[in-house]
Design a protein around this motif. Structure first.
Motif, PDB file in Angstrom:
ATOM      1  N   PHE A  51       0.882  -1.101  -0.055  1.00 54.70           N
ATOM      2  CA  PHE A  51       0.171   0.034  -0.103  1.00 54.70           C
ATOM      3  C   PHE A  51       1.092   1.384  -0.200  1.00 54.70           C
ATOM      4  O   PHE A  51       2.194   1.547   0.772  1.00 54.70           O
ATOM      5  CB  PHE A  51      -0.586   0.040   1.655  1.00 54.70           C
ATOM      6  CG  PHE A  51      -1.973  -0.941   0.738  1.00 54.70           C
ATOM      7  CD1 PHE A  51      -3.333  -0.705   1.009  1.00 54.70           C
ATOM      8  CD2 PHE A  51      -1.357  -2.453   0.813  1.00 54.70           C
ATOM      9  CE1 PHE A  51      -4.362  -1.636   0.976  1.00 54.70           C
ATOM     10  CE2 PHE A  51      -2.728  -3.606   1.459  1.00 54.70           C
ATOM     11  CZ  PHE A  51      -3.993  -2.879   1.123  1.00 54.70           C
ATOM     12  N   CYS A 105      -4.398   1.622  -1.717  1.00 55.10           N
ATOM     13  CA  CYS A 105      -4.413  -0.140  -2.641  1.00 55.10           C
ATOM     14  C   CYS A 105      -3.867  -0.785  -3.760  1.00 55.10           C
ATOM     15  O   CYS A 105      -3.769   0.078  -4.511  1.00 55.10           O
ATOM     16  CB  CYS A 105      -6.022  -0.421  -1.518  1.00 55.10           C
ATOM     17  SG  CYS A 105      -7.463  -0.177  -3.109  1.00 55.10           S
ATOM     18  N   PRO A 106      -3.100  -1.512  -3.186  1.00 53.86           N
ATOM     19  CA  PRO A 106      -3.058  -2.382  -4.513  1.00 53.86           C
ATOM     20  C   PRO A 106      -3.915  -2.072  -6.236  1.00 53.86           C
ATOM     21  O   PRO A 106      -4.014  -2.705  -7.228  1.00 53.86           O
ATOM     22  CB  PRO A 106      -2.410  -3.857  -4.940  1.00 53.86           C
ATOM     23  CG  PRO A 106      -2.302  -3.600  -2.897  1.00 53.86           C
ATOM     24  CD  PRO A 106      -2.916  -2.335  -2.573  1.00 53.86           C
ATOM     25  N   GLY A 107      -5.420  -1.899  -5.921  1.00 52.24           N
ATOM     26  CA  GLY A 107      -6.120  -1.923  -6.765  1.00 52.24           C
ATOM     27  C   GLY A 107      -6.873  -0.563  -6.787  1.00 52.24           C
ATOM     28  O   GLY A 107      -7.790  -0.118  -7.447  1.00 52.24           O
ATOM     29  N   LYS A 151      -7.470   2.058  -5.017  1.00 50.90           N
ATOM     30  CA  LYS A 151      -8.553   2.644  -4.067  1.00 50.90           C
ATOM     31  C   LYS A 151      -8.115   3.309  -2.693  1.00 50.90           C
ATOM     32  O   LYS A 151      -6.694   2.905  -2.340  1.00 50.90           O
ATOM     33  CB  LYS A 151      -9.125   1.607  -3.835  1.00 50.90           C
ATOM     34  CG  LYS A 151     -10.314   1.019  -4.381  1.00 50.90           C
ATOM     35  CD  LYS A 151     -11.231   1.832  -5.327  1.00 50.90           C
ATOM     36  CE  LYS A 151     -11.636   1.009  -6.774  1.00 50.90           C
ATOM     37  NZ  LYS A 151     -12.721   1.745  -7.802  1.00 50.90           N
ATOM     38  N   ALA A 198     -10.436   0.943   4.271  1.00 51.43           N
ATOM     39  CA  ALA A 198     -11.100   1.733   2.105  1.00 51.43           C
ATOM     40  C   ALA A 198     -12.577   0.908   2.440  1.00 51.43           C
ATOM     41  O   ALA A 198     -13.010   1.341   3.430  1.00 51.43           O
ATOM     42  CB  ALA A 198     -10.588   0.014   1.681  1.00 51.43           C
ATOM     43  N   ASP A 240     -15.978  -0.280  -1.777  1.00 50.50           N
ATOM     44  CA  ASP A 240     -14.709  -0.079  -3.207  1.00 50.50           C
ATOM     45  C   ASP A 240     -14.025  -2.164  -2.688  1.00 50.50           C
ATOM     46  O   ASP A 240     -13.575  -2.528  -3.843  1.00 50.50           O
ATOM     47  CB  ASP A 240     -13.490   0.407  -2.400  1.00 50.50           C
ATOM     48  CG  ASP A 240     -13.414   1.798  -3.001  1.00 50.50           C
ATOM     49  OD1 ASP A 240     -14.390   1.443  -3.732  1.00 50.50           O
ATOM     50  OD2 ASP A 240     -13.006   2.429  -2.841  1.00 50.50           O
ATOM     51  N   CYS A 241     -14.102  -2.224  -1.428  1.00 49.77           N
ATOM     52  CA  CYS A 241     -13.804  -4.149  -1.318  1.00 49.77           C
ATOM     53  C   CYS A 241     -14.608  -5.379  -1.684  1.00 49.77           C
ATOM     54  O   CYS A 241     -14.404  -6.164  -2.134  1.00 49.77           O
ATOM     55  CB  CYS A 241     -13.546  -3.831   0.447  1.00 49.77           C
ATOM     56  SG  CYS A 241     -11.637  -3.327   0.991  1.00 49.77           S
ATOM     57  N   CYS A 252     -14.394  -5.664  -5.421  1.00 49.88           N
ATOM     58  CA  CYS A 252     -12.939  -5.422  -5.847  1.00 49.88           C
ATOM     59  C   CYS A 252     -12.755  -7.081  -6.053  1.00 49.88           C
ATOM     60  O   CYS A 252     -12.480  -8.039  -5.230  1.00 49.88           O
ATOM     61  CB  CYS A 252     -11.698  -5.087  -4.586  1.00 49.88           C
ATOM     62  SG  CYS A 252     -10.347  -4.943  -5.313  1.00 49.88           S
ATOM     63  N   LEU A 259      -9.573  -8.719  -6.126  1.00 51.42           N
ATOM     64  CA  LEU A 259      -8.415  -8.766  -5.301  1.00 51.42           C
ATOM     65  C   LEU A 259      -8.953  -8.824  -3.644  1.00 51.42           C
ATOM     66  O   LEU A 259      -7.713  -9.155  -2.943  1.00 51.42           O
ATOM     67  CB  LEU A 259      -7.029  -7.570  -5.569  1.00 51.42           C
ATOM     68  CG  LEU A 259      -6.182  -7.467  -6.604  1.00 51.42           C
ATOM     69  CD1 LEU A 259      -5.813  -6.034  -6.604  1.00 51.42           C
ATOM     70  CD2 LEU A 259      -6.081  -7.883  -7.195  1.00 51.42           C
ATOM     71  N   LYS A 260      -9.787  -8.619  -3.682  1.00 52.83           N
ATOM     72  CA  LYS A 260     -10.282  -8.961  -2.199  1.00 52.83           C
ATOM     73  C   LYS A 260      -9.550 -10.500  -1.374  1.00 52.83           C
ATOM     74  O   LYS A 260      -8.883 -10.308   0.109  1.00 52.83           O
ATOM     75  CB  LYS A 260     -11.523  -8.775  -1.690  1.00 52.83           C
ATOM     76  CG  LYS A 260     -11.914  -9.335  -0.620  1.00 52.83           C
ATOM     77  CD  LYS A 260     -13.743  -8.609  -0.457  1.00 52.83           C
ATOM     78  CE  LYS A 260     -14.349  -8.244   1.235  1.00 52.83           C
ATOM     79  NZ  LYS A 260     -13.934  -9.366   1.953  1.00 52.83           N
ATOM     80  N   CYS A 319      -6.483  -9.397  -0.198  1.00 52.08           N
ATOM     81  CA  CYS A 319      -6.005  -8.261   0.693  1.00 52.08           C
ATOM     82  C   CYS A 319      -7.017  -8.638   1.457  1.00 52.08           C
ATOM     83  O   CYS A 319      -6.299  -8.524   2.660  1.00 52.08           O
ATOM     84  CB  CYS A 319      -7.238  -7.160  -0.604  1.00 52.08           C
ATOM     85  SG  CYS A 319      -6.123  -5.885   0.331  1.00 52.08           S
ATOM     86  N   CYS A 320      -7.553  -9.120   1.821  1.00 54.39           N
ATOM     87  CA  CYS A 320      -8.730  -9.001   3.453  1.00 54.39           C
ATOM     88  C   CYS A 320     -10.228 -10.121   2.995  1.00 54.39           C
ATOM     89  O   CYS A 320     -10.995  -9.435   3.085  1.00 54.39           O
ATOM     90  CB  CYS A 320      -9.299  -8.210   3.665  1.00 54.39           C
ATOM     91  SG  CYS A 320     -10.547  -7.473   2.326  1.00 54.39           S
ATOM     92  N   ARG A 348     -10.970  -3.811   3.945  1.00 54.92           N
ATOM     93  CA  ARG A 348      -9.088  -3.334   4.496  1.00 54.92           C
ATOM     94  C   ARG A 348      -8.877  -2.253   5.517  1.00 54.92           C
ATOM     95  O   ARG A 348      -9.117  -1.092   5.423  1.00 54.92           O
ATOM     96  CB  ARG A 348      -8.322  -3.374   3.120  1.00 54.92           C
ATOM     97  CG  ARG A 348      -6.754  -3.884   3.586  1.00 54.92           C
ATOM     98  CD  ARG A 348      -6.209  -4.485   4.161  1.00 54.92           C
ATOM     99  NE  ARG A 348      -5.629  -4.784   5.095  1.00 54.92           N
ATOM    100  CZ  ARG A 348      -3.898  -5.500   4.490  1.00 54.92           C
ATOM    101  NH1 ARG A 348      -3.796  -6.472   3.349  1.00 54.92           N
ATOM    102  NH2 ARG A 348      -2.932  -5.493   5.050  1.00 54.92           N
TER     103      ARG A 348
HETATM  104  S1  SF4 Z   1     -10.365  -5.331  -1.128  1.00 48.64           S
HETATM  105 FE1  SF4 Z   1     -10.094  -3.201  -1.258  1.00 48.64          FE
HETATM  106  S2  SF4 Z   1      -8.328  -2.603  -0.311  1.00 48.64           S
HETATM  107 FE2  SF4 Z   1      -7.899  -4.364  -0.946  1.00 48.64          FE
HETATM  108  S3  SF4 Z   1      -7.792  -3.700  -3.003  1.00 48.64           S
HETATM  109 FE3  SF4 Z   1      -9.595  -4.465  -3.127  1.00 48.64          FE
HETATM  110  S4  SF4 Z   1     -10.433  -2.924  -3.012  1.00 48.64           S
HETATM  111 FE4  SF4 Z   1      -7.757  -2.172  -2.451  1.00 48.64          FE
END
Ligand code: SF4
Length: 166
Positions: free
Chosen positions: A14, A25-27, A29, A55, A59-60, A63, A65-66, A69-70, A76
């Motif tokens: 991040f 974040c890597p996404g 946001k 975040a 967004d999460c 996402c 990449l969730k 990420c979390c 996150r």
């Molecule tokens: S899960 Fe949320 S914080 Fe993580 S990369 Fe996706 S948007 Fe960003």
């Protein structure tokens, strides 16, 4: 603290922007300290000294990449120490060649103290008082220097023959 490396992305993934006081974040946001529009921005530090950046839920939840990420939380969160700026400076310094060089130099000195403590048994002093400690250290340092000198000159202690002629 607050680094969820096991979940995939660690805090180093991040990017923190000091100007806007938020993480990206890597996404792509933003993680903000607060999402409310206060008339006066709140800059207080929590009692534990860690500022929370979060975040947005929308967004999460959308996402891709969730899972990395979390996976176990809805959003996150990143914890940032109030001393993180100083830590960043120390991290940057630790990557310089000058620091690498000083670390090598420091190791030479610290190895001598470790040798004194572990091999020459200086883990506790036998003599009392400052002058006693000074004398003991001087003697140990002398012994250490003599050992090093003998090593540099390539001369060790005299060899004792295995069989003594009668
Ligand atoms: S899960 Fe949320 S914080 Fe993580 S990369 Fe996706 S948007 Fe960003």
């Amino acid at each position: 603290m607050g680094d969820k490396k096991a979940a995939g992305f660690g805090r180093s993934d991040f990017h923190y922007d000091e100007q806007t006081d938020c993480y990206t974040c890597p996404g792509g946001k933003q993680l903000l300290r607060s999402r409310r529009n206060y008339s006066k921005p709140r800059k207080g530090i929590p009692k534990d000294g860690f500022i929370r950046y979060r975040a947005a839920l929308h967004d999460c939840s959308a996402c891709s990449l969730k899972a990395q990420c979390c996976p176990n939380t809805k959003v996150r969160k990143i914890l940032r120490s109030q001393h993180e700026n100083v830590r960043d400076v120390a991290r940057a310094v630790s990557k310089t060649t000058a620091y690498q060089q000083t670390r090598k130099e420091r190791k030479k000195v610290e190895m001598l103290f470790a040798h004194m403590k572990r091999i020459l048994k200086m883990d506790r002093l036998r003599l009392r008082g400052l002058s006693g400690a000074r004398d003991e250290f001087l003697l140990t340092a002398t012994a250490q220097n003599l050992r090093r000198m003998a090593k540099c000159l390539g001369t060790g202690p005299p060899k004792i023959p295995e069989t003594v002629p009668i």
